[in-house]
Design a protein around this motif. Structure first.
Motif, short mmCIF file in Angstrom:
data_model
loop_
_atom_site.label_atom_id
_atom_site.label_comp_id
_atom_site.label_asym_id
_atom_site.label_seq_id
_atom_site.Cartn_x
_atom_site.Cartn_y
_atom_site.Cartn_z
N GLU A 36 88.99 75.15 54.74
CA GLU A 36 90.33 74.90 55.28
C GLU A 36 91.07 76.21 55.52
O GLU A 36 91.78 76.36 56.52
CB GLU A 36 91.12 74.01 54.31
N MET A 37 90.91 77.17 54.60
CA MET A 37 91.52 78.49 54.80
C MET A 37 90.96 79.16 56.06
O MET A 37 91.69 79.76 56.85
CB MET A 37 91.24 79.39 53.59
N ASP A 38 89.65 79.02 56.24
CA ASP A 38 89.02 79.60 57.42
C ASP A 38 89.56 78.96 58.70
O ASP A 38 89.81 79.65 59.70
CB ASP A 38 87.50 79.39 57.34
N LYS A 39 89.76 77.65 58.65
CA LYS A 39 90.30 76.94 59.81
C LYS A 39 91.71 77.40 60.13
O LYS A 39 92.08 77.57 61.31
CB LYS A 39 90.29 75.43 59.53
N MET A 40 92.51 77.65 59.12
CA MET A 40 93.88 78.12 59.33
C MET A 40 93.89 79.51 59.97
O MET A 40 94.74 79.81 60.81
CB MET A 40 94.63 78.14 58.00
N ILE A 41 92.93 80.35 59.58
CA ILE A 41 92.82 81.67 60.21
C ILE A 41 92.42 81.50 61.68
O ILE A 41 92.98 82.15 62.57
CB ILE A 41 91.79 82.54 59.48
N GLU A 42 91.44 80.64 61.92
CA GLU A 42 90.94 80.42 63.28
C GLU A 42 92.04 79.90 64.19
O GLU A 42 92.14 80.30 65.37
CB GLU A 42 89.78 79.41 63.23
N GLU A 43 92.89 79.03 63.67
CA GLU A 43 93.99 78.45 64.46
C GLU A 43 95.24 79.31 64.44
O GLU A 43 96.29 78.91 64.94
CB GLU A 43 94.30 77.06 63.93
N LYS A 44 95.11 80.50 63.82
CA LYS A 44 96.21 81.48 63.76
C LYS A 44 97.45 80.93 63.05
O LYS A 44 98.59 81.31 63.35
CB LYS A 44 96.58 81.97 65.16
N LYS A 45 97.23 80.03 62.10
CA LYS A 45 98.33 79.52 61.29
C LYS A 45 98.67 80.48 60.15
O LYS A 45 99.75 80.42 59.58
CB LYS A 45 97.97 78.14 60.73
N VAL A 46 97.70 81.32 59.81
CA VAL A 46 97.89 82.31 58.77
C VAL A 46 97.01 83.51 59.10
O VAL A 46 95.92 83.36 59.66
CB VAL A 46 97.54 81.74 57.38
N GLY A 47 97.50 84.71 58.79
CA GLY A 47 96.72 85.91 59.05
C GLY A 47 95.65 86.12 57.99
O GLY A 47 95.81 85.72 56.83
N ILE A 48 94.55 86.75 58.38
CA ILE A 48 93.47 86.98 57.43
C ILE A 48 93.92 87.88 56.28
O ILE A 48 93.43 87.76 55.16
CB ILE A 48 92.23 87.59 58.13
#
Length: 304
Positions: free
Chosen positions: A27-39
């Motif tokens: 889920e964290m990876d998905k949020m990064i992919e969707e630019k909802k959170v920065g890496i």
């Protein structure tokens, strides 16, 4: 983020492992992919998770199967290829996350991460922020020694410690980190005990591999004490007793080892790395007196 980090600090191992499942990392990876959170923010959280996991000697393998790990490995490889525009702090954070969270290291990535972490560990600035980063790098390195280096040959394992100590000996604070965070005394004792058990001490001296590696551990210990005056107080008695046993066992076969042991005991006394009472209780005084008596007897026999 700060509230979550605070909650993590209060969790026990059971609660910690029940939360951090593969699905959460995905889920964290998905949020990064969707630019909802920065890496960068995710890495800060991963670093905190890794610190808790490493400091508590917790084990979980969920991160190994996650998409986030694949992103992390790719990012480390990309950052390593950069030259002048590399963000060294971010690169070190990525490496710390990798070595503290995975269970099985890829040799190629380990070869990238170890030099990076050693570089952080060598930073001699005395600011609080820098010292925190130094401690974090040492903690990350300790997780490597504990989990991965046991898969090395005995020679490789001794070389890894030799490599680390030879680069940190000028800084007494880092020397204490090696003794207390990486538990050098415990590791050296175990290796020496296993190596000594594999040697046929009744045979005449020969340069077999076990003998050479025993000598290397004695030299590494001498280097650490000579430059950093550092040994973990709870572990040093066991290590010294082990070296005393090795010295006695090598009396007939291992002249180099015997002399190396005696030289190490002299270093301990001269540098005051351990107290006189510790040396006495560990049997150092007895073995030195035995050595002196034996040398005196040899001189008498030669004169005859």
């Amino acid at each position: 983020m700060e509230e979550l980090k605070g909650m993590l600090d209060e969790m026990d191992e059971c609660g910690f492992c029940s939360i951090f499942k593969t699905e959460l990392f995905d889920e964290m990876d998905k949020m990064i992919e969707e630019k909802k959170v920065g890496i960068e923010k995710v890495v800060v959280l991963l670093k905190h998770i890794g610190r808790i996991k490493a400091a508590g000697c917790m084990y979980f393998s969920e991160f190994n199967r996650s998409l986030l790990l694949e992103r992390l490995k790719k990012k480390i490889a990309e950052e390593e290829k950069k030259k002048g525009d590399k963000d060294e702090k971010h690169f070190a954070d990525l490496c710390e996350c990798y070595v503290m969270l995975v269970s099985d290291f890829l040799p190629g990535l380990l070869g990238i991460c170890v030099p990076c972490l050693l570089k952080v560990g060598l930073n001699k600035e005395e600011s609080e922020d820098v010292q925190k980063e130094v401690e974090m790098a040492l903690l990350a390195l300790s997780s490597i020694w504990q989990r991965n280096c046991r898969n090395l040959t005995r020679l490789g394992y001794s070389l890894a410690w030799d490599f680390l100590i030879s680069r940190l000996v000028e800084d007494k604070k880092l020397g204490k980190g090696i003794a207390n965070e990486l538990h050098f005394g415990r590791e050296a004792r175990r290796e020496l005990e296993e190596l000594a058990a594999s040697v046929d001490w009744k045979e005449k001296e020969k340069e077999e591999e076990s003998i050479c590696i025993i000598m290397r551990w004695i030299e590494i210990t001498d280097t650490l004490i000579c430059h950093c005056h550092a040994l973990n107080s709870e572990e040093c008695v066991g290590l010294i007793r082990c070296i005393v046993c090795v010295c006695r066992a090598a009396r007939e076969k291992g002249q180099k080892i015997r002399k190396g042991c005696i030289g190490l005991f002299v270093t301990m006394a001269r540098c005051k790395a351990v107290g006189a009472e510790v040396l006495w209780n560990a049997g150092v005084i007895d073995v030195v007196l035995e050595e002196m008596k034996q040398e005196t007897q040899k001189k008498i026999l030669r004169k005859r």
